[in-house]
Design a protein around this motif. Structure first.
Motif: not given
Ligand code: FAD
Length: 461
Positions: A342, A382, A384
């Motif tokens: 983040d 964000h 991932c």
């Protein structure tokens, strides 16, 4: 004797020990834990918190404050030997001042309860995040929480007018300010907002309330290039002004996985585009607000800032459009096991950041999958990453080091929203200069000389 004194202050029901301490006091919502507390203290008032801390300060006993335990940086997880101070019995909504537009609450009040109380009185409290049903106002303050509507209303720092805090030595510092303008000396509340329980225990807060918006319109757009997305953001800010309440960007890598997470979810747009943008406005006049967004969308399409778009003001469709963005945790779960980040990056460097990251990840982990979304209006991304099969040649850096080095190089922040806790403490150097870290250490020493409050979180103890 010391523990007996703590028990006496708390009274029956005010503490838990031994087998009565359930796992939720030692683990975060992911189930991660590092130790077991010997005692969970559950005070009811700031005066009790004060007495407890006075004793702990005298004995050098380390204490971990806990709210709803939804924090994702491991700041509230106790180590062996630490005692837990849970705010779970300090949940009162003490006052709503409708003339002033403020609400005074105890720190253990659940965010959703605060939101509902505000609405019952004709206001909104605009902080909103997925953990709303469990997280507390004290935890939101301690982590300077953000969420979906930061673009319009700001983070917890902007939503907090006053605080009552109990300092490490038990001093109760009451600063329940209700005015927007208060330049009478240092604004001390800012020391505690975002300090993750290392400088004091938040016991009460005065929060800012806002009028309930009468309209909510959403455009779901596709763009062909990142430059168009950035231009679209500037255009939306200029054209929609104060009514712009969200600007969320989904990279194709995310959008393409939405149906893997929710096979029955109908995507707002079909066709292959590199970027998808959700633009939301909210305001005081449904007719005017919807015309404003529709008009802006037409210009954006003409100017090719947007390649395709759909617009809605119907509540059901607004919710359906938001669902695509809101199921990010489910989309992330399709990448298990994954590394989540983040970060904040200045918009001017975001494209270069993404290119550098994609290059570095593909270079070191050829089998990796990288998925991105962002509260782009706030410069917040964000990430991932599933690393795939282990590479033939072991990389020289861990994935954390790769992400944070590139973040630091782009003058970004390694923690946009969730804080540092134990999880990111050793990477703080990528976002804070030596002088900044040194001043943080000095503040900690001055305000908590015995090092009893959340030691080792944020800065080294
Ligand atoms: C599904 C989900 C979605 C989320 N979305 C967001 C999001 O959009 N934006 C965002 O910012 N965060 C988000 N979070 C993270 C989390 O919800 C926030 O950090 C929240 O503010 C933590 O509140 P809490 O009461 O659970 O605090 P906890 O997890 O209990 O504690 C967090 C930290 O604050 C300290 N602390 C807690 N209470 C106090 C107090 N009264 N005084 C001093 N220190 C205290 C703890 O010691 C710890 O260091 C999300 C989490 C989940 C699970």
């Amino acid at each position: 004797v010391f523990t007996d004194q703590l028990r006496t202050i708390l009274g029956p029901g005010g503490y838990l020990e031994g087998d009565d301490i359930s796992a939720r006091y030692s683990a975060d919502i992911t189930g991660y834990s590092v130790g077991q507390p010997a005692l969970v203290m559950r005070p009811r008032t700031a005066a009790e918190v004060s007495q407890l801390l006075k004793l702990c300060h005298g004995a050098g006993q380390q204490v971990v404050p806990q709210g709803g335990m939804t924090g994702l940086s491991r700041g509230g997880i106790p180590k062996d030997g630490e005692l837990v101070l849970s705010l779970e019995r300090m949940t009162d909504i003490e006052e709503i001042d409708t003339r002033n537009g403020t609400m005074t609450v105890q720190a253990g009040a659940i965010l959703q309860t605060v939101q509902e109380h505000a609405e019952d009185n004709g206001f909104i409290f605009p902080l909103d995040l997925g953990a709303r049903g469990s997280c507390t106002i004290g935890g939101n303050i301690a982590t300077n929480a953000g969420g979906n509507r930061v673009l319009r209303y700001g983070m917890m720092r902007e939503l907090t007018l006053g605080l009552e805090v109990v300092l490490a030595d038990g001093t109760v510092m009451t600063g329940l300010n209700r005015v927007v303008k208060n330049n009478a000396g240092y604004d001390l509340k800012h020391l505690f907002i975002g300090s993750e329980g290392t400088l004091g225990i938040v016991t009460r807060a005065v929060l800012k309330l806002f009028p309930i918006p009468k309209s909510q319109c959403v455009a779901f757009c596709a763009s062909d290039s990142f430059d168009s997305v950035i231009e679209l953001l500037h255009f939306a800010k200029a054209k929609l002004g104060a009514s712009l309440s969200a600007f969320e960007v989904m990279w194709q890598s995310y959008y393409d996985r939405v149906q893997a997470a929710r096979p029955n979810l109908k995507l707002p747009l079909t066709g292959d585009y590199p970027y998808y943008v959700l633009i939301e406005t909210s305001g005081g006049d449904e007719e005017l607000d919807s015309r404003l967004l529709e008009g802006a969308l037409e210009i954006a399409l003409e100017d090719q800032l947007v390649a395709d778009a759909v617009f809605t003001k119907s509540k059901a469709q607004v919710d359906a459009f938001w669902e695509v963005r809101d199921i990010s945790m489910e989309v992330a779960a399709t990448l298990q096991p994954y590394h989540g980040y983040d970060v904040s990056i200045p918009l001017s460097g975001m494209q270069s950041f993404v290119a550098a990251l994609e290059g570095a990840v593909a270079g070191d982990w050829p089998d990796a999958t990288l998925v991105m979304i962002g509260h782009l209006g706030d410069g917040n991304l964000h990430l991932c990453i599933n690393l795939g099969a282990p590479p033939a040649q072991p990389p020289s850096q861990t994935i954390d080091e790769v992400v944070y080095t590139i973040t630091g190089r782009h003058i970004g922040s390694i923690s946009a929203e969730h804080g540092i806790g134990l999880l990111k403490r050793d990477y703080l150097r990528f976002s804070r200069t030596e002088a900044e870290r040194s001043l943080m250490g000095t503040l900690k020493e001055v305000m908590d000389p015995q090092g009893i409050l959340n030691p080792g979180r944020v800065v080294r103890g």
